[in-house]
Structure formats: structure tokens, C-alpha cells
Design a protein around this motif. Structure first.
Motif, mmCIF file in Angstrom:
data_model
loop_
_atom_site.group_PDB
_atom_site.id
_atom_site.type_symbol
_atom_site.label_atom_id
_atom_site.label_comp_id
_atom_site.label_asym_id
_atom_site.label_seq_id
_atom_site.Cartn_x
_atom_site.Cartn_y
_atom_site.Cartn_z
ATOM 1 N N THR A 73 -3.945 2.586 -4.483
ATOM 2 C CA THR A 73 -3.717 2.002 -3.159
ATOM 3 C C THR A 73 -4.880 2.289 -2.225
ATOM 4 O O THR A 73 -5.379 1.384 -1.540
ATOM 5 N N VAL A 74 -5.336 3.532 -2.194
ATOM 6 C CA VAL A 74 -6.440 3.902 -1.296
ATOM 7 C C VAL A 74 -7.712 3.158 -1.673
ATOM 8 O O VAL A 74 -8.415 2.600 -0.808
ATOM 9 N N ILE A 77 -7.396 -0.631 -0.835
ATOM 10 C CA ILE A 77 -7.512 -0.888 0.604
ATOM 11 C C ILE A 77 -8.961 -0.730 1.057
ATOM 12 O O ILE A 77 -9.466 -1.523 1.867
ATOM 13 N N ALA A 162 -3.983 -6.799 -1.861
ATOM 14 C CA ALA A 162 -4.422 -6.047 -0.688
ATOM 15 C C ALA A 162 -5.277 -6.901 0.236
ATOM 16 O O ALA A 162 -5.227 -6.757 1.460
ATOM 17 N N VAL A 204 -2.761 -3.756 7.083
ATOM 18 C CA VAL A 204 -3.123 -2.679 6.163
ATOM 19 C C VAL A 204 -1.864 -2.023 5.599
ATOM 20 O O VAL A 204 -1.784 -1.736 4.393
ATOM 21 N N ALA A 208 -0.883 -1.952 1.725
ATOM 22 C CA ALA A 208 -0.671 -0.678 1.044
ATOM 23 C C ALA A 208 0.705 -0.622 0.394
ATOM 24 O O ALA A 208 0.856 -0.111 -0.729
ATOM 25 N N THR A 209 1.712 -1.162 1.073
ATOM 26 C CA THR A 209 3.062 -1.175 0.506
ATOM 27 C C THR A 209 3.122 -2.034 -0.745
ATOM 28 O O THR A 209 3.692 -1.630 -1.766
ATOM 29 N N PHE A 212 1.120 -0.269 -3.620
ATOM 30 C CA PHE A 212 1.764 0.959 -4.103
ATOM 31 C C PHE A 212 3.015 0.634 -4.921
ATOM 32 O O PHE A 212 3.245 1.223 -5.981
#
Length: 282
Positions: A73-74, A77, A162, A204, A208-209, A212
Motif C-alpha cells: 500500500t505504501v 501510493i 491507487a 489517498v 490506500a483502502t 490494502f
């Protein structure tokens, strides 16, 4: 008047009835059966959950699943934000080309893309040959059958999910606000941190949701690009069903995965709601 309202509600309910019936048959009924199956272990109703949550090996798999999902996820993004920002600033022709590059992978099977990464990341693959040939490294890197390969493959697969929410959020920001910030003497970094990022944070959070949640249940890419040390919860469930034939334990692991996903959705919903309230009072 009330009769007309009752008639319209009755008509709406009648129109929704077929869809609700399909959802009940296709989704809710199997889910209820899976939930009931998780309590059917011979050792007792709660034996499966005690084993899933108490065994150190299973706990390691849970932790690894969340660590991999959070890392993907990080990284996604971090790559998606500048890509989405560029899409809002380039011309129509380049925007169409870049959008095609972002969306084209969605038209290709995940299995095909994962096999392609296996060819690219192997020790004698083009990536290692290019790195060794350029003199950056002396020996080929181990990029396959470990967490590195899993992260690379999953980020590539989930990146479009994303980019699109962030692009929609950045597109709604008035360019005049950015010009005003720069006109008042703010640096580009200050403008990004004080104007662009706060106004696009809902996008964002949505991105991210999405990433993830999809990463939590990913199976094909971790199974093919990872090794035993990179086992995720979906791989564990597959092993419990196909190798151990332990359906109650697999059902319990599935329930744990579903509860984790629901918790993430709940937290994300509360986060977005708080931001909406805060922005409404500004």
C-alpha cells in the motif's frame, strides 16, 4: 399522497427483490455455511479459532500478510501520487498515452502478469543481466521466491487501483489555489504539504483502502513469486483445503481474514467521515 409514497416504495422493493435474492443465494448463503463450518471441528466448536489465533506459525502468517499488504500500500501510493498529479498537468495526447499505460495491465490476466514477472526477476532474467552488465552489481540479485518478488509483483498489479482515486481527487482541486500558494512565496514542497496533499487526502485514503483490502486477499502473485517464508493468509487457506483437507480450520482462517477486512473498511470509513466533517466546517 401517502398512498402514492407507499406504492413507490413497494415498486422499488419489487425491483430490488431479484437482486437481493441473487445476493442471498450467491453470497450470503455460502458465507453462513462457511461460518457454521468453522465450528465443526471434532475437538470442539472453538478449537479451530483457538488453533488459528494461538499457533505461533499461524500468527506469523497473519503478521506477514499485514506487513506485506501495508508495504504494498505504501509503495503503491508513493508511485501513484506523482503519476496521478502528472495526469492532471500534461496535455490531452500525453494524458491518453499515460492513461493507457496505467489501465492496460488491467486487461491482462493476473496469472499472465505474474508469470511475466517470474521471467523478468529470475537470476538469469533481463533485469539481473542488465544490472550485471552495467557494472552496478557483481552477482545477480535474488529477486524471486522471496518477499522482494512478492512486493514487486503485487505493486504492479494493484497500482491502477491507487492511481485512479488519487487522480480523481487531484483533478477536483482548483489550480488557482496552487498558483495562489506559489504567488505568496511558498516553495513547491510547502505548497504540496499545505495545499495539495490535504485537499487530496480523501483520494489517498480511498486508494490506500482499496489497495490494502485487495492485498489482504491476494493469492496468485504471492503463491508464484514468494517462497515458504512469504506465505500469506490466502496461501495458508489454500494449503489447509488442498493439502490438509481441514475445512473447519480453513473456514476459521477465512472468517479471521473477513473480519480483518471489515475492520479496515470500518476504520477507513470513519477516517473519511471525519475529514468530510472537518472540511465542511472550514
Amino acid at each position: 399522497m401517502s398512498g402514492a409514497g407507499g406504492t413507490s416504495k413497494g415498486a422499488a422493493a419489487a425491483l430490488m427483490a431479484p437482486a437481493l435474492l441473487v445476493v442471498a443465494i450467491v453470497f450470503l448463503a455460502p458465507l453462513v455455511r462457511l461460518f457454521a463450518m468453522s465450528f465443526e471441528a471434532k475437538a470442539g466448536p472453538m478449537a479451530t479459532y483457538l488453533e488459528v489465533l494461538g499457533d505461533p506459525i499461524y500468527r506469523h502468517v497473519f503478521v506477514n500478510t499485514f506487513v506485506v499488504s501495508a508495504t504494498v500500500t505504501v509503495v503503491a501510493i508513493a508511485i501513484a501520487y506523482p503519476t496521478a498529479f502528472a495526469l492532471t498537468r500534461i496535455g490531452p495526447a500525453w494524458r491518453t498515452l499515460l492513461f493507457a499505460c496505467v489501465l492496460f495491465p488491467l486487461w491482462i490476466s493476473v496469472l499472465v502478469r505474474t508469470f511475466s514477472w517470474m521471467l523478468l526477476l529470475e537470476r538469469n532474467g533481463p533485469i539481473n543481466r542488465a544490472l550485471v552488465g552495467s557494472g552496478l552489481i557483481d552477482q545477480p540479485l535474488s529477486l524471486l521466491f522471496n518477499r522482494t518478488g512478492v512486493l514487486i509483483g503485487m505493486v504492479q498489479v494493484l497500482l491502477p487501483y491507487a492511481v485512479l482515486p488519487i487522480y480523481a481527487a487531484v483533478l477536483r482541486i482548483d489550480p488557482a489555489l496552487i498558483r495562489a500558494s506559489e504567488g505568496l512565496g511558498a516553495s513547491r514542497l510547502r505548497t504540496f504539504l499545505s495545499v495539495l496533499l490535504p485537499l487530496s487526502m480523501r483520494g489517498v485514503a480511498t486508494a490506500a483502502t482499496f489497495v490494502f483490502l485487495l492485498a489482504l486477499g491476494f493469492f496468485i502473485t504471492p503463491a508464484l513469486l514468494g517462497g515458504p517464508a512469504s506465505m500469506t493468509l490466502s496461501m495458508l487457506i489454500d494449503s489447509l483445503v488442498n493439502e490438509r483437507l481441514d475445512w473447519p480450520l480453513a473456514a476459521a482462517a477465512s472468517m479471521v481474514l473477513m473480519v480483518a477486512a471489515l475492520v479496515v473498511v470500518g476504520l477507513a470509513g470513519r477516517f473519511v467521515s471525519v475529514r468530510v466533517i472537518a472540511e465542511a466546517h472550514r
